[in-house]
Every structure is written in structure tokens, then in C-alpha cells.
Design an enzyme around this catalytic site. Structure first.
Site, short mmCIF file in Angstrom:
data_model
loop_
_atom_site.label_atom_id
_atom_site.label_comp_id
_atom_site.label_asym_id
_atom_site.label_seq_id
_atom_site.Cartn_x
_atom_site.Cartn_y
_atom_site.Cartn_z
N CYS A 1 0.84 -1.19 0.00
CA CYS A 1 0.00 0.00 0.00
C CYS A 1 0.89 1.25 0.00
O CYS A 1 1.60 1.49 -0.96
CB CYS A 1 -0.99 -0.04 1.16
SG CYS A 1 -2.34 1.16 0.97
N GLU B 1 -2.49 -8.87 3.32
CA GLU B 1 -2.82 -9.40 4.66
C GLU B 1 -4.30 -9.27 4.98
O GLU B 1 -4.78 -9.88 5.94
CB GLU B 1 -1.97 -8.69 5.73
CG GLU B 1 -2.40 -7.29 6.12
CD GLU B 1 -2.02 -6.19 5.13
OE1 GLU B 1 -2.25 -5.01 5.45
OE2 GLU B 1 -1.50 -6.50 4.03
N HIS C 1 -3.81 -4.63 0.01
CA HIS C 1 -3.38 -5.21 1.29
C HIS C 1 -3.48 -6.73 1.22
O HIS C 1 -4.56 -7.29 1.42
CB HIS C 1 -4.27 -4.70 2.43
CG HIS C 1 -4.01 -3.28 2.80
ND1 HIS C 1 -3.06 -2.91 3.71
CD2 HIS C 1 -4.58 -2.14 2.35
CE1 HIS C 1 -3.05 -1.60 3.83
NE2 HIS C 1 -3.97 -1.10 3.02
#
Length: 194
Positions: A77, A177, A175
Site C-alpha cells: 500500500c 494481509e 493489502h
């Protein structure tokens, strides 16, 4: 395999750490250069403004290390955006390891900012092995135009770089994650194949 998350003091480090744990890897979170030099792979997450990230990196004396490391590094990001030369957000010079600038999305009817949510990503790069067309989670108001270093694209009011790569430096605008199984597979691809 030693994984290191670089502590920029401007990211949710725990969610990335948990993603590695789910994949069966341990990792360290550090801003200590001696510790980071021991890692096999580096991860540079970031949220907020480029100015804030660069101020923290300067304060922690990490800028020269990041510009010169030969280890595979994945910016996430804001961590991707600061790999470029410049961000329009607060007119901030950034790390300059890739020749791009980060710009605000062009206004367009029916598209709100920030770009927040799930979008499909197109790529045939090794980082996206098994993931061409997969959906990833985005949250951003600034983006990087499609360039020579682009390895994945996405569409939201305009075509933009979902991922970039140059030498040992990689970056993803989304993202991983927070992107479920697709995000975990991308992290695994970076750990095993890059």
C-alpha cells in the site's frame, strides 16, 4: 527463512504478522538495521501519508538502508507508493528506488474516494502465480499510473498499477494481509519464488 517487517510506525503491523503465522512462518518486526540485515525477505507496510512515512524513516535512519538493500523487499500500500520518486500527496519526495510518481485518482462520476474494497487484478508475473484475475482488498486515494515497472493492473475509474517491480524491489497497492486466501498465496509466492 528469516522474514522481517520493517517498523515504520505508520502501519498495522500485527495483521501482516498474523498472516505470516497463518502460513506457518515466524517473522520479526524491527527498525534495527543490524536485525533487518539478517533477514532473507523484507516487508515495508504503510498506511497514512507519504510525508508521515518518510519522516519516520528519516527519524529511524532507515532511508539509506532501504535505498541500498539488495534483499527482496515487498512494499505494501503506502509502502509501495514510497518506493517511487515523488508523491503528490503533500508534495513529498520519496525513496526513489523506482522511477514513478504517485498521483491522486482523477475525479470521475460514480467513483468515490478513497478506492475502498475488493477489485480484480490482472497479472502474469511470478508474484501472481495462480492469481491472475483474483480479487484483492484496496484502500487508497492515490495511485501509480501504468508504467514500465508495472507487473499487475487494476481498474477503478482509470487503469492503475496494482503492483510494480524493479530489481529486488516489489510493491503492491492492495493489502495482501487483508485479502484472504489470494493475499496469503501472494505472500507465499513472494517468500518462495522471488
Amino acid at each position: 527463512m528469516k522474514l522481517a517487517i520493517i517498523d515504520t510506525a505508520c502501519a498495522n503491523l500485527a495483521s501482516l504478522e498474523f498472516a505470516f503465522h497463518r502460513l506457518g512462518f515466524t517473522c520479526m518486526i524491527s527498525r534495527d538495521i543490524k536485525e533487518l540485515e539478517k533477514a532473507d525477505k523484507l516487508f515495508l507496510p504503510g498506511v497514512g501519508t507519504a510525508q508521515s512515512a518518510m519522516l519516520h524513516l528519516h527519524k529511524f535512519k532507515l532511508i539509506e538502508f532501504l535505498q541500498n538493500t539488495k534483499k527482496p523487499l515487498l512494499g505494501i500500500c503506502l509502502g509501495m507508493q514510497i518506493l517511487g520518486d515523488f508523491s503528490e500527496e503533500l508534495h513529498q519526495n520519496t525513496l526513489g528506488v523506482m522511477p514513478f510518481k504517485t498521483e491522486k485518482f482523477k475525479p470521475k462520476a460514480n467513483f468515490t474516494l478513497p478506492h475502498m474494497g475488493w477489485n480484480d487484478v490482472k497479472s502474469n508475473h511470478t508474484l501472481f502465480k495462480g492469481l491472475n484475475g483474483a480479487f484483492f482488498y484496496f484502500v487508497h486515494s492515490y495511485c501509480v499510473a501504468v508504467a514500465t515497472e508495472t507487473i499487475a493492473t487494476c481498474e477503478y475509474s482509470q487503469s492503475f498499477s496494482a503492483a510494480l517491480a524493479k530489481n529486488n524491489f516489489y510493491g503492491v497497492q492492495f493489502h495482501p494481509e487483508r485479502s484472504g486466501e489470494a493475499g496469503e498465496l501472494l505472500l507465499l509466492n513472494f517468500i518462495k519464488d522471488i
